[in-house]
Design a protein around this motif. Structure first.
Motif: not given
Length: 598
Positions: A403-405, A411-412, A414-418
């Motif tokens: 159920g993860f949008p 967003e996650l 981008r935070e990891h550089g992906f």
């Protein structure tokens, strides 16, 4: 055009048809009874299929109502200015009584008379069936419209795609329809511009279906013995059109709900498309969830059937509440605003107010834990990722399984550089949506519309089992919450807080089989609601005072309000056997049972 509120339009509709000999019937439950083909009541005609097929309705052969409906095939489209998952459908029916002449005349009168909608006849356009190899051109309806005063150039003949109601690829009643539109005054998009276009020049306001054929198994169209009229006018859309609103979300049906969202979020509707979209999603999904939870047969969030749809609606509402910087717990406050806005029309919502808010709060809490699990799964994914692109398949698994949008996945990432392969995600998502639509929006082809002897026997058995459950469990609140019958088995949901013991299951079987062995007649009586209640009949007392209902009695074994097919005697049923008892959702148990040949 005449300015009108939703309350005024509901009353105007019911008064109009009541004055023309129609019995006003109550809205049926959002949860269809004994129908395996759809999850929710999707149209006003849905609960009336047995009567459209010839069964006698206790209130007569002229009916009208305002029906609660839910359509879930395009949940992900909600957010624009027009889509809604819950809506109200104004309808009237002739069950073998009047036909085209009366209906076209009344439609024109309701649309144009100053006492009613007072629309300019020169702004009205209508469509009729153009005819094909199966069925003839509907010149009769076109001539009736012209006699009423519709200009000939505003009468359009269109093919089955636009002006036909009926089963697609299956047997059943069907027929041509005539649809009514308001010309917005926009210029024509092309030389052949018509109500079939999507250019926005024509806005549909009403639909009259003339059911006069039965489609046979070999694809032929034979005349029905009973010709029916089935009409539908969407309340939300009509109120928006009559008040010159660009969106249903600008009507009085949504105004108090959106006002509450504005108060809770500090955001204002009409000051930016991204904010407006989030507000519309929170308003629509919370409204629909409130009606599902507050319904007479209301379900709770789960991972199957109606409960899954409810869960999906609430979790999408939580997600977009976050976009508005609202807390998830604010959704129950929005639900309270929905209850306050509809409590006069649908008092069952106010009666269930505490339950509605508690269930929403509980689901929000569960979802917040789910989000935490999704974040953990993403961290695992990131640890073993080869390269810097999260595949669409992995992103969809996070969405579908946890159920993860997708916005959170991006967003996650981008935070990891992906980055995320959105194209592949959308392919997987579109395939998922296609399957969901196919499952949730099937056309009627079974359930109560299926009057076979096998279904009638299973349906009769549910009555006996319902009473037996109350006796064995010593709980008069062990009430039906849903029923789904196919030719092979029955499925019955009922209120009860714990699993049944093996001994209790055996006792229920014994009581039902005792009733079958007694071979008592299944007696049907027509009476008003108060008489049914005095007789001790079990059932949903949503019907209005004085409204007629059918009560089926089987000796000392069952007395219940119902409208479905039944056996003539209990001895016809065979041997009753419960094959499974399990949880359906919080506080609701589910039984699957069969009838075995002796």
């Amino acid at each position: 055009m005449k300015q009108i509120t939703a309350k005024q339009l509901r009353k105007m509709w019911l008064d109009f048809f009541s004055e023309r000999g129609h019995a006003i019937i109550s809205s049926a439950s959002l949860i269809p009874e004994n129908d395996p083909t759809v999850l929710f009541t999707t149209a006003g005609m849905h609960p009336l299929v047995p009567y459209l097929l010839g069964a006698k309705h206790p209130s007569g052969n002229r009916l009208c109502d305002c029906q609660k409906c839910v359509r879930t095939g395009d949940i992900d489209e909600v957010g624009d200015s027009s889509h809604c998952t819950f809506f109200e459908m104004l309808g009237n029916w002739s069950l073998g009584d009047y036909f085209k002449t009366e209906m076209v005349k009344w439609s024109y009168e309701f649309l144009t008379d100053k006492k009613y909608l007072a629309l300019d006849k020169n702004r009205l356009a209508v469509t009729v069936f153009e005819g094909d190899n199966d069925c003839p051109r509907d010149t009769a309806t076109a001539e009736l419209w012209e006699q009423c005063g519709i200009k000939k150039e505003n009468i359009f003949f269109l093919p089955k795609k636009h002006n036909w109601w009926g089963p697609a690829g299956v047997t059943g009643p069907c027929g041509s329809d005539t649809e009514m539109f308001i010309d917005t005054g926009k210029p024509k998009c092309c030389e052949n511009c018509s109500p079939a276009c999507d250019c926005g020049k024509y806005l549909e306001i009403w639909n009259d279906v003339f059911m006069e054929y039965n489609k046979t198994a070999d694809g032929k169209y034979e005349p029905l013995k009973q010709k029916n009229v089935d009409t539908g006018m969407g309340l939300e859309r009509t109120v928006a059109v009559l008040n010159g609103k660009k969106s249903v979300y600008e009507t009085d049906l949504f105004a108090p709900i959106i006002s509450e969202i504005e108060n809770l979020s500090g955001k204002k509707y009409g000051f930016g498309e991204q904010t407006d979209r989030a507000i519309r999603i929170v308003a629509d999904h919370t409204r629909t969830a409130t009606f599902i939870l507050g319904d007479e047969r209301g379900v709770t969030p789960s991972n199957v059937d109606q409960g899954y749809v409810l869960r999906r609606l609430l979790r999408r509402a939580v997600r977009f509440a976050g976009v508005l910087e609202m807390k998830g717990s604010d959704l129950s406050k929005v639900a309270a605003a929905v209850v306050d806005n509809y409590r006069e029309v649908y008092p069952e919502l106010n009666q269930s107010r505490d339950k509605i808010c508690a269930e929403i709060d509980a689901e929000v809490e569960r979802f917040e834990k789910t989000l935490q699990g999704g974040i953990r799964e993403f961290e695992k994914l990131a640890k073993y990722l080869v390269g810097n692109v999260v595949s669409g398949k992995a992103a969809f698994k996070l969405y579908d399984t946890y159920g993860f949008p997708i916005e959170m996945t991006q967003e996650l990432a981008r935070e990891h550089g992906f980055t995320v392969n959105i194209a592949d995600f959308e392919k997987a998502f579109d395939e998922h949506r296609r399957k969901s639509q196919a499952g949730a929006e099937q056309k009627f082809k079974g359930g109560l519309a299926d009057n076979t002897e096998t279904v009638a026997r299973l349906h009769t058995a549910t009555h006996l089992m319902h009473r037996a459950l109350k006796v064995v469990l010593q709980d008069e609140n062990a009430n039906q919450k849903g029923s789904n019958i196919t030719a092979e088995r029955l499925r019955f949901d009922f209120s009860f807080p714990r699993p049944m013991t093996d001994e209790e299951i055996q006792k229920v079987e014994d009581i039902v089989n005792e009733a079958i062995k007694a071979d008592v007649p299944v007696v049907c009586e027509e009476m008003n609601v108060d008489e049914a209640r005095a007789k001790g009949a079990v059932g949903l007392f949503a019907a209005k005072y004085g409204e007629k209902v059918k009560v089926y009695t089987m000796g000392k074994y069952s007395c219940e309000i119902c409208g479905g097919p039944h056996a003539a005697r209990t001895g016809e049923l065979g041997r009753f056997k419960i094959v499974k008892e399990q949880s359906s959702s919080a506080g609701v148990r589910r039984i699957k049972a069969v009838l075995e040949t002796e």
